[in-house]
Design a protein around this motif. Structure first.
Motif, PDB file in Angstrom:
ATOM      1  N   ARG A 180       0.235   7.850  28.920  1.00  0.00           N
ATOM      2  CA  ARG A 180       0.995   6.933  28.080  1.00  0.00           C
ATOM      3  C   ARG A 180       0.081   5.811  27.620  1.00  0.00           C
ATOM      4  O   ARG A 180      -0.780   5.373  28.373  1.00  0.00           O
ATOM      5  N   ALA A 181       0.247   5.372  26.389  1.00  0.00           N
ATOM      6  CA  ALA A 181      -0.567   4.277  25.860  1.00  0.00           C
ATOM      7  C   ALA A 181       0.334   3.286  25.159  1.00  0.00           C
ATOM      8  O   ALA A 181       1.250   3.666  24.433  1.00  0.00           O
ATOM      9  N   GLU A 182       0.089   1.999  25.414  1.00  0.00           N
ATOM     10  CA  GLU A 182       0.788   0.928  24.699  1.00  0.00           C
ATOM     11  C   GLU A 182      -0.211   0.346  23.704  1.00  0.00           C
ATOM     12  O   GLU A 182      -1.250  -0.160  24.093  1.00  0.00           O
TER      13      GLU A 182
ATOM     14  N   CYS B 223       2.569  11.391  26.298  1.00  0.00           N
ATOM     15  CA  CYS B 223       2.329  12.832  26.361  1.00  0.00           C
ATOM     16  C   CYS B 223       2.981  13.368  27.631  1.00  0.00           C
ATOM     17  O   CYS B 223       2.721  12.872  28.729  1.00  0.00           O
ATOM     18  N   THR B 224       3.845  14.365  27.457  1.00  0.00           N
ATOM     19  CA  THR B 224       4.452  14.995  28.627  1.00  0.00           C
ATOM     20  C   THR B 224       4.005  16.455  28.698  1.00  0.00           C
ATOM     21  O   THR B 224       3.778  17.100  27.682  1.00  0.00           O
TER      22      THR B 224
ATOM     23  N   VAL C  75      -5.458  -5.315  23.401  1.00  0.00           N
ATOM     24  CA  VAL C  75      -5.901  -4.226  22.531  1.00  0.00           C
ATOM     25  C   VAL C  75      -5.098  -2.970  22.827  1.00  0.00           C
ATOM     26  O   VAL C  75      -4.427  -2.426  21.961  1.00  0.00           O
ATOM     27  N   VAL C  76      -5.159  -2.502  24.055  1.00  0.00           N
ATOM     28  CA  VAL C  76      -4.441  -1.285  24.412  1.00  0.00           C
ATOM     29  C   VAL C  76      -4.255  -1.230  25.928  1.00  0.00           C
ATOM     30  O   VAL C  76      -5.080  -1.749  26.675  1.00  0.00           O
ATOM     31  N   THR C  77      -3.118  -0.661  26.357  1.00  0.00           N
ATOM     32  CA  THR C  77      -2.903  -0.412  27.777  1.00  0.00           C
ATOM     33  C   THR C  77      -2.690   1.086  27.947  1.00  0.00           C
ATOM     34  O   THR C  77      -1.898   1.683  27.217  1.00  0.00           O
ATOM     35  N   LEU C  78      -3.412   1.697  28.891  1.00  0.00           N
ATOM     36  CA  LEU C  78      -3.336   3.133  29.101  1.00  0.00           C
ATOM     37  C   LEU C  78      -2.802   3.410  30.503  1.00  0.00           C
ATOM     38  O   LEU C  78      -3.237   2.784  31.469  1.00  0.00           O
ATOM     39  N   HIS C  79      -1.863   4.339  30.581  1.00  0.00           N
ATOM     40  CA  HIS C  79      -1.288   4.714  31.875  1.00  0.00           C
ATOM     41  C   HIS C  79      -1.804   6.102  32.244  1.00  0.00           C
ATOM     42  O   HIS C  79      -1.573   7.054  31.505  1.00  0.00           O
TER      43      HIS C  79
ATOM     44  N   ASN D 140       3.734  -3.523  10.976  1.00  0.00           N
ATOM     45  CA  ASN D 140       4.265  -2.166  11.055  1.00  0.00           C
ATOM     46  C   ASN D 140       3.246  -1.337  11.810  1.00  0.00           C
ATOM     47  O   ASN D 140       2.302  -0.820  11.247  1.00  0.00           O
ATOM     48  N   ILE D 141       3.448  -1.234  13.116  1.00  0.00           N
ATOM     49  CA  ILE D 141       2.471  -0.505  13.938  1.00  0.00           C
ATOM     50  C   ILE D 141       3.172   0.500  14.843  1.00  0.00           C
ATOM     51  O   ILE D 141       4.390   0.455  15.024  1.00  0.00           O
ATOM     52  N   ILE D 142       2.380   1.393  15.408  1.00  0.00           N
ATOM     53  CA  ILE D 142       2.869   2.267  16.474  1.00  0.00           C
ATOM     54  C   ILE D 142       2.645   1.510  17.773  1.00  0.00           C
ATOM     55  O   ILE D 142       1.550   0.981  18.007  1.00  0.00           O
ATOM     56  N   THR D 143       3.683   1.395  18.574  1.00  0.00           N
ATOM     57  CA  THR D 143       3.555   0.594  19.783  1.00  0.00           C
ATOM     58  C   THR D 143       3.371   1.446  21.036  1.00  0.00           C
ATOM     59  O   THR D 143       2.870   0.972  22.040  1.00  0.00           O
TER      60      THR D 143
END
Lengths: 106, 160
Positions: free
Chosen positions: A60-62, A51-52, B106-110, A44-47
């Motif tokens: 944007r972050a994944e 930010c607009t 780990v993380v991808t940042l745009h 259960n994570i935030i994927t």
């Protein structure tokens, strides 16, 4: 609703680079951790975090299970004009939360 | 018998020459060692998927992470990339990979020219003492990377 903290300057000069700090309370359960019964607790994570600025995406972050609980992200953006910044977190089990913050540029 | 005697020194010379070449490379570009360092196959594969097989150069990106981590559940990580962040030259994406967590990503940042600066802070989980690799994709399609090592005393992810 998870508690979200957003920190950004209220006012900025045009063209200034401002730093935005965000934090949302979320367990970020990895899916690799055994529960009290010995079985793995489902992931259960935030994927994703977006930010607009006045409707235009500026950051944007994944995220993956390797992000710490209560995901904390700081980033920068150029203060172009007075407007609204919208922050959206999306994740497992249909999690979605949006927060807004205004900025006065001039 | 004579052929054997003749062959042996040739072999030896080739190996010596090759070794000397490698040594020169390592001495000339100490930063390049960061990429040559063997990582787990999954990590290498994840980085390859991110870059699409393009060459990754060392440099331009900086990772700031404490070298000794008490609690692997929250490790502060600061990423900065040397870039003017203009329309013509900016960072498009930054991805962070690890060696020993259950998943390499780990993380991808745009980011983009609207970012103003390429500086991002976050907190990550580390399951073991390991190396973190960050790869940045620039507007011109080049990839740059940096690594950081951390020793972890309390592991994250797997333990309760």
């Amino acid at each position: 609703m998870a508690r979200a903290l957003i920190n950004l300057p209220k006012t900025a000069k045009p063209g200034a680079v401002i730093e935005i700090k965000t934090l949302i309370s979320h367990p970020m359960e990895t899916g690799y951790r055994p529960g009290p019964d010995g079985r793995l607790i489902p992931r259960n994570i935030i994927t994703e975090f977006v930010c607009t600025y006045d409707g235009e995406e500026v950051f944007r972050a994944e995220l993956s299970p390797a992000s710490a609980a209560n995901p904390y992200l700081t980033f920068t953006t150029v203060a172009t004009k007075t407007g609204l910044l919208r922050f959206t977190w999306m994740g497992d089990n249909g999690f979605s939360q949006t927060e807004e913050a205004g900025i006065t540029v001039g | 018998m004579t052929t054997l005697v003749q062959n042996t020194p040739v072999h030896r010379r080739t190996i010596l020459a090759g070794g000397a070449g490698l040594l020169t490379l390592a001495l000339a570009r100490p930063g390049a060692a960061a990429i040559i360092r063997p990582t787990r196959e999954a990590t290498v594969e994840a980085i390859r998927r991110f870059t699409g097989g393009a060459t990754v150069q060392a440099g331009r990106i900086h990772l700031d992470m404490p070298p000794l981590v008490e609690n692997g559940n929250t490790v502060p990580l600061a990423i900065t990339v040397e870039s003017p962040m203009t329309e013509a030259d900016h960072v498009r994406r930054i991805a962070v990979f690890n060696d020993k967590n259950p998943q390499p990503h780990v993380v991808t940042l745009h980011l983009g020219p609207r970012s103003g600066r390429a500086a991002v802070n976050t907190r990550i989980r580390l399951a073991d003492s390991q190396t973190i690799t960050a790869v940045a994709e620039m507007r011109d399609g080049t990839f740059w990377s940096a690594t950081a090592d951390a020793i972890v005393t309390l592991a994250a992810c797997v333990e309760g």
